[in-house]
Design a protein around this motif. Sequence first.
Motif, PDB file in Angstrom:
ATOM      1  N   ALA A  55       0.842  -1.198   0.000  1.00 60.38           N
ATOM      2  CA  ALA A  55       0.000   0.000   0.000  1.00 60.38           C
ATOM      3  C   ALA A  55       0.878   1.250   0.000  1.00 60.38           C
ATOM      4  O   ALA A  55       0.564   2.256  -0.637  1.00 60.38           O
ATOM      5  N   ARG A  56       1.994   1.164   0.714  1.00 58.64           N
ATOM      6  CA  ARG A  56       2.919   2.291   0.761  1.00 58.64           C
ATOM      7  C   ARG A  56       3.542   2.545  -0.618  1.00 58.64           C
ATOM      8  O   ARG A  56       3.682   3.694  -1.042  1.00 58.64           O
ATOM      9  N   ARG A  57       3.913   1.464  -1.313  1.00 59.00           N
ATOM     10  CA  ARG A  57       4.442   1.636  -2.677  1.00 59.00           C
ATOM     11  C   ARG A  57       3.395   2.277  -3.582  1.00 59.00           C
ATOM     12  O   ARG A  57       3.695   3.138  -4.395  1.00 59.00           O
ATOM     13  N   GLN A  58       2.162   1.823  -3.417  1.00 61.99           N
ATOM     14  CA  GLN A  58       1.077   2.359  -4.234  1.00 61.99           C
ATOM     15  C   GLN A  58       0.888   3.854  -3.942  1.00 61.99           C
ATOM     16  O   GLN A  58       0.622   4.638  -4.834  1.00 61.99           O
ATOM     17  N   ALA A 130      12.107   6.798  -9.079  1.00 64.24           N
ATOM     18  CA  ALA A 130      12.144   5.910  -7.909  1.00 64.24           C
ATOM     19  C   ALA A 130      10.854   6.026  -7.098  1.00 64.24           C
ATOM     20  O   ALA A 130      10.340   5.033  -6.588  1.00 64.24           O
ATOM     21  N   LEU A 131      10.314   7.260  -7.008  1.00 64.97           N
ATOM     22  CA  LEU A 131       9.054   7.466  -6.285  1.00 64.97           C
ATOM     23  C   LEU A 131       7.916   6.783  -7.040  1.00 64.97           C
ATOM     24  O   LEU A 131       7.095   6.069  -6.455  1.00 64.97           O
ATOM     25  N   GLU A 132       7.899   6.965  -8.341  1.00 60.08           N
ATOM     26  CA  GLU A 132       6.831   6.387  -9.147  1.00 60.08           C
ATOM     27  C   GLU A 132       6.863   4.858  -9.101  1.00 60.08           C
ATOM     28  O   GLU A 132       5.831   4.200  -9.129  1.00 60.08           O
ATOM     29  N   ALA A 133       8.075   4.294  -9.005  1.00 58.83           N
ATOM     30  CA  ALA A 133       8.210   2.832  -8.957  1.00 58.83           C
ATOM     31  C   ALA A 133       8.044   2.300  -7.538  1.00 58.83           C
ATOM     32  O   ALA A 133       8.131   1.098  -7.305  1.00 58.83           O
ATOM     33  N   GLY A 134       7.823   3.203  -6.557  1.00 62.91           N
ATOM     34  CA  GLY A 134       7.625   2.756  -5.184  1.00 62.91           C
ATOM     35  C   GLY A 134       8.908   2.320  -4.495  1.00 62.91           C
ATOM     36  O   GLY A 134       8.859   1.714  -3.430  1.00 62.91           O
ATOM     37  N   ARG A 135      10.070   2.645  -5.069  1.00 63.74           N
ATOM     38  CA  ARG A 135      11.324   2.255  -4.419  1.00 63.74           C
ATOM     39  C   ARG A 135      11.655   3.184  -3.256  1.00 63.74           C
ATOM     40  O   ARG A 135      12.355   2.805  -2.331  1.00 63.74           O
ATOM     41  N   ILE A 136      11.183   4.428  -3.328  1.00 57.89           N
ATOM     42  CA  ILE A 136      11.308   5.344  -2.188  1.00 57.89           C
ATOM     43  C   ILE A 136       9.928   5.943  -1.915  1.00 57.89           C
ATOM     44  O   ILE A 136       9.052   5.896  -2.770  1.00 57.89           O
TER      45      ILE A 136
END
Length: 440
Positions: A55-58, A130-136
């Motif tokens: 959910a956080r990545r989303q 990286a934000l869009e891919a949920g890595r950060i």
Amino acid sequence: MALPAEIAEVVGDAREWEGRSWFPPGPQLAVCLSGGKERLADLTDGELLEVAAAARRQTSWAQARELAAIAELAGRRADGDSEDDARVLSAHESVTDEVAAALTVTGNAAATLVHLAERLADELPATRQALEAGRIDLAKARVICDVTESLSGDVVEHLEAVALDKASGQTSGQLRRRITRMARRLAPDAIEERKRDAVRGRRLEVWENPSGTASLALCDLPPEEIHAIYNKISAAARGLKADGDPRPLGVLRVDLAKQLLGGPEFPAAVSALLAQAADTESSPQPADDVAIPALAAMVERRLADVSDHVPPDELPVAIRQAAQEMHGKLAQRRDAVCQGDDEAHGRPGYRPSAALRREIETRHATCVFPSCNRPSRRCDLDHTIPWRPGTTCRCNLAPLCRRHHRLKQSPGWTLLQLWPGLLIWTTPAGAWYIVRPDRT
Ligand SMILES: [Zn+2]
Ligand SMILES: [Zn+2]
């Protein structure tokens, strides 16, 4: 409707969360996450943590989208920017207020969002990805944005790469410490200059707390000065404690600071003047022959109707015209209501009487920009239509802070007072905000 096979595979089985820690964010993950509560009850502890992380990545993915939309809008407004004019807001400040009103966030929050959006779009493309891919997450994107602020292009690029290398395994605090150290090594002069800049913006801040208390802070001073003040107060507090004062050390510190900063009383003359103003006048209420809620509803319907029937590129002009038209049609009735009251309407002076000022400040407790929270007693009473032909009257006065006073005069914005206390803003994007008196 049947789910596509690859989604059905993900959502269909009891153990769908197992080993999916890097299932990427996006529409498919949204489907996986939208199971009802009872499904969560069926999951193992480990799977629940997977769901929370997913959910956080989303969320990161959605925030990247939010920021990209803001950057796109800011880019459009910047293209139309005219040269410096102190009376109006810059395109940048104006788009910040559009965002604040549309997302219902404070001006400061909107400014931070617009700035982050612009930095990610222009200078920090890898962080955006990286934000869009949920890595950060957003907190880490902010850290990278903060630490690389106003550094040269190649240093930014290098720091960004180093930051992202380990960012997904570090908390935002660990990340900040690591890349701040590196930034100091790579660009010591720029870091020093940034600090001097921040000190030039030093200020005293006040804010109110949920508990009904308020706080005061000395902001952006050099750390050695702040520590010196703190140590001096602490030493005095410890002395009092040693002499037997029962108050905790933290309370003694703040009580001492309060004594130091409290200063002398207001001069007696000012107090006397205030007392005078308070008993000479009472606040007459305007004869109210139109119910404000009904009028506001009518305005809302009319503008919604316009916006339904106009092509998007004509919307800002059409909304502005419709609002002005309603303002014009109401002019006679507004006048009639106000003239019934001999005192205020058409009062010759520019400055409102103390009673009128109080009435206006009571009608709107804060600046009348929808997202602004500045108390009206710390605002100017703005003549909605500039004084002469505009009158100094309850039908033409409203509290505006300095910033929103300039916003009102900026290209694409209008502010109209349709009825005493009922105002309407129209924005460069063709949005509108109706501001009612606080007491209806
Ligand atoms: Zn009036
Ligand atoms: Zn304001």
